[in-house]
Design a protein around this motif. Sequence first.
Motif: not given
Lengths: 248, 299
Positions: A56-62, A199-203, A208-215
């Motif tokens: 979510g941080l790197l691979f997807f966008s890259l 990143t926000r969508a995938l998390n 694992a990532l603080a502040g991630s939204g809920s589903l």
Amino acid sequence: MLRAELIKLRRSAVWPIALALPLLAVTTGTINYANNADQLTGGWVAFNSQVVLFYGLLFFSLGIGLLAATTWRAEHRGTNWNLLLTTSRRPAALILAKVAATAVSVAFMQAVLVVGTLVSGAFVLRLDGGVPWQLVVVGAIAIIAALPLVVVQSLLSMLLKSFAAPVAVCLAGCVLGVASVTSVGLRPLSHVLPQAINTRALNLGSTALAGSGSLTPDGVLPILLTALGLAAVCVALGVAAIRRVKLR
Amino acid sequence: MSAVITTHGLTKTFRNQTAVDSLDLYVPQGVVYGFLGPNGSGKSTTMKMLLGLTRPTSGGITLFDRPLTPASRTDLLRSIGSMIEAPPGYGHLTGLENMRIVQHMLDLADTQIDHALATVRLTAHRDKLVRNYSLGMKQRLGVAMALAREPALLVLDEPTNGLDPAGIEEIRTLLVELASEGITVMVSSHLLDEIDRMADVLGILSGGKLIFQGTRGELFEHSTPDLIIETPDPGAALALGITATPVLEGLRLSGITKEQTAEVVRRLAVAGVPIHEVRRVRQSLEDVFMDLTGRGGLL
């Protein structure tokens, strides 16, 4: 027009990219989960969080940057660009067809991620519980959330006529995206920066990532609406840009 | 004859360099128009302007009696097939897949694709990957992609570039056939031989300027071929003060008009110099070009 773009995807170099990046994420997530099994006790949710953390941080966008650059590369080689510009199609149709074709490969990348995560969780890590539907939902949401970046990278690849330059711009955006989702001060940027939206969508629902939204609708709708709005604005900008490029 | 392409003062300037200078083209309907000029003379830039791929710095373009503008361009392009600089094509796809792309981009029927492939004789190779095509096959595929929309005007930039003599002849035959079907073909080349025997009308570009436009016959009128007087006694002729060069058959006279020819023949006859034959030297197109450009060498 879209059918023409889909034909171009046959035997295209986009597929190895769309296959390798999510498999890399699943592999690293699996190794990380297996090595920290004593601390990561959340089962599927914890495992998926490990998979999507770096993805979510790197691979997807890259990956989106690479897929768009690869899709456009075929046009910038030889004189295919002339062929495109001498069709009697409207610029908007051309932009949308390219965006759609790139989105197809992005969707495939997401499908590989979801299937890979399920297979690894079930048969490698042997996690308990039924197949978590959240994985599939987040995977689908991420495809829509990716649209602004798909459009931006597609436009950059169209205008710069280079393979590396738009990917480098994407990477810079990823760095900024990481900063925006991990820092309180830059957090507002994460709502409009395409890489951060990914990143926000995938998390969504991640541990694992603080502040991630809920589903939940409250967490999902702002991401989807922003993504769709931003994608529409970028398409409009792209149409204006191609009109200038066309009769340069 | 009505014109398919006309331009008025067409000019393209890149920074301080004028690539195309005040071009007044006139391409009649149904002909093969040979657009000749050395590399860098402005042929491709002109063709790009005709297709709306490059905006002119000044001047105007009229296609099918309609001014080419951003608004009319899309509509006009429906009738124009083109291949600029090099043949297009996606190497990772087969010839047929490449044609399908054109089909879907232009909403063409299957029969149009089949016909275009058959016209360039690529039907048997349509399932081969384009990256494995020979250069000649790639050129023919490029022509097929341009032909698929059944254009009224075909604009081809150096379609014989890099082809062997057999390939050149094949393209030449194809273009002449297309013109006989009523398609106007504008074809550029920097090589004279490739255009000779194919073009009905010639436009010659040098340094961005149009230095000649007209039929092959009109081009020949620009140059007076040398005169050969066959005589077994050239010495007697020269003794009369006639300016000529002795050659194997007799004498060769340069730059001599019809009237001057009559006068020379009269003087030789009066002096009793035997004359076996008087004829003009058969000129090649290249000779004419050389005359036209002051023997500075055009091509």
